[in-house]
Design a protein around this motif. Structure first.
Motif, PDB file in Angstrom:
ATOM      1  N   ILE A  96      -6.689   1.586   0.153  1.00  0.00           N
ATOM      2  CA  ILE A  96      -7.741   2.605   0.267  1.00  0.00           C
ATOM      3  C   ILE A  96      -8.683   2.529  -0.933  1.00  0.00           C
ATOM      4  CG2 ILE A  96      -8.163   5.107   0.279  1.00  0.00           C
ATOM      5  CD1 ILE A  96      -5.634   5.412   1.968  1.00  0.00           C
ATOM      6  N   ALA A 134     -10.974  -0.467  -0.537  1.00  0.00           N
ATOM      7  CA  ALA A 134     -12.010  -0.173   0.465  1.00  0.00           C
ATOM      8  C   ALA A 134     -13.092   0.729  -0.143  1.00  0.00           C
ATOM      9  CB  ALA A 134     -11.390   0.488   1.694  1.00  0.00           C
ATOM     10  N   GLY A 135     -12.675   1.698  -0.970  1.00  0.00           N
ATOM     11  CA  GLY A 135     -13.649   2.566  -1.641  1.00  0.00           C
ATOM     12  C   GLY A 135     -14.524   1.796  -2.614  1.00  0.00           C
ATOM     13  N   VAL A 163     -17.156  -0.016  -0.720  1.00  0.00           N
ATOM     14  CA  VAL A 163     -18.249   0.889  -0.344  1.00  0.00           C
ATOM     15  C   VAL A 163     -19.175   1.096  -1.530  1.00  0.00           C
ATOM     16  CG1 VAL A 163     -18.793   3.275   0.305  1.00  0.00           C
ATOM     17  CG2 VAL A 163     -16.989   2.048   1.507  1.00  0.00           C
ATOM     18  N   THR A 187     -19.073  -1.453   5.536  1.00  0.00           N
ATOM     19  CA  THR A 187     -17.979  -1.159   4.596  1.00  0.00           C
ATOM     20  C   THR A 187     -17.480   0.271   4.770  1.00  0.00           C
ATOM     21  OG1 THR A 187     -19.549  -0.606   2.828  1.00  0.00           O
ATOM     22  CG2 THR A 187     -18.690  -2.858   2.871  1.00  0.00           C
ATOM     23  N   GLN A 193     -13.710   1.136   5.549  1.00  0.00           N
ATOM     24  CA  GLN A 193     -12.962   2.119   4.761  1.00  0.00           C
ATOM     25  C   GLN A 193     -12.279   3.143   5.679  1.00  0.00           C
ATOM     26  OE1 GLN A 193     -15.254   4.971   2.488  1.00  0.00           O
ATOM     27  NE2 GLN A 193     -13.750   4.956   0.825  1.00  0.00           N
ATOM     28  N   LYS A 232      -8.241   3.706   6.046  1.00  0.00           N
ATOM     29  CA  LYS A 232      -7.646   5.042   5.869  1.00  0.00           C
ATOM     30  C   LYS A 232      -6.875   5.459   7.115  1.00  0.00           C
ATOM     31  CE  LYS A 232     -10.580   7.503   2.604  1.00  0.00           C
ATOM     32  NZ  LYS A 232     -11.542   8.594   2.458  1.00  0.00           N
TER      33      LYS A 232
END
Length: 199
Positions: free
Chosen positions: A15, A18-19, A22, A94, A98, A102
């Motif tokens: 997670i 992925a953040g 972004v 993205t 994300q 999640k």
């Protein structure tokens, strides 16, 4: 589950990555927009000329300082629009990635919580109910065998049930521990809230 979701958002590396992707896409989109603005440049050069070679010339031996300025104006607006649109699409992509990461983690978390709770229930069932009943049955079968009302085969059968219950209880303990480890993996670390409270 809410606390576990919160722990996963704080600690799970997938997670977090992925953040970060972004954030990177947002910065790329900002940079793509900035490329549409004119850019200014300013420079200063200083040269050490050394000693004067010809004392007759008044500027000989003086160190020159040069000041330069520049302005760059982007003219290819269609190319710049395409770059901005591509950066915005990458940012949107993205964000979707994300969300998918999640959602996958949260679904896996819920499934693991169910398996953990089920293993705990089985462990308690065997420990508190089935094993004590099997032990009572074993004592009763031994007593009946001593008094001649039962047979040795009945004792063996009751012991077999007791041993199977013991094995199932141990298996439930192992399953509980394994599911706890799986929960910690999904949560990204310890199942402790930031205040120190254990889950």
């Amino acid at each position: 589950l809410e606390d576990l979701d919160q722990l996963a958002e704080w600690q799970n590396q997938e997670i977090q990555i992925a953040g970060l992707m972004v954030d990177k896409a947002e910065e790329s989109a900002k940079l793509a927009r900035r490329l549409n603005y004119p850019s200014f440049s300013l420079g200063v050069n200083y040269y050490n000329a050394g000693e004067a070679m010809s004392p007759a010339t008044s500027d000989s031996g003086k160190d020159p300082v040069m000041v330069m300025g520049g302005l760059s104006i982007p003219l290819w607006f269609s190319k710049n629009k395409a770059r901005v649109r591509m950066a915005d699409e990458e940012k949107t992509s993205t964000l979707h990635t994300q969300d998918a990461v999640k959602n996958t983690i949260m679904v896996e978390l819920r499934k693991t919580v169910f398996q953990y709770q089920n293993a705990q229930r089985l462990m308690i069932l065997y420990r508190d109910h089935l094993l004590p009943q099997a032990e009572r049955s074993m004592r009763l079968a031994e007593e009946w065998n001593r008094t001649g009302r039962g047979s040795f085969a009945e004792i063996l059968e009751v012991q077999s049930v007791w041993l199977n219950f013991n094995l199932a209880w141990l298996r439930a303990q192992v399953d509980t521990a394994q599911q706890r480890v799986a929960l910690e993996r999904l949560a990204g670390g310890s199942l402790q809230l930031r205040g120190g409270e254990s889950q």
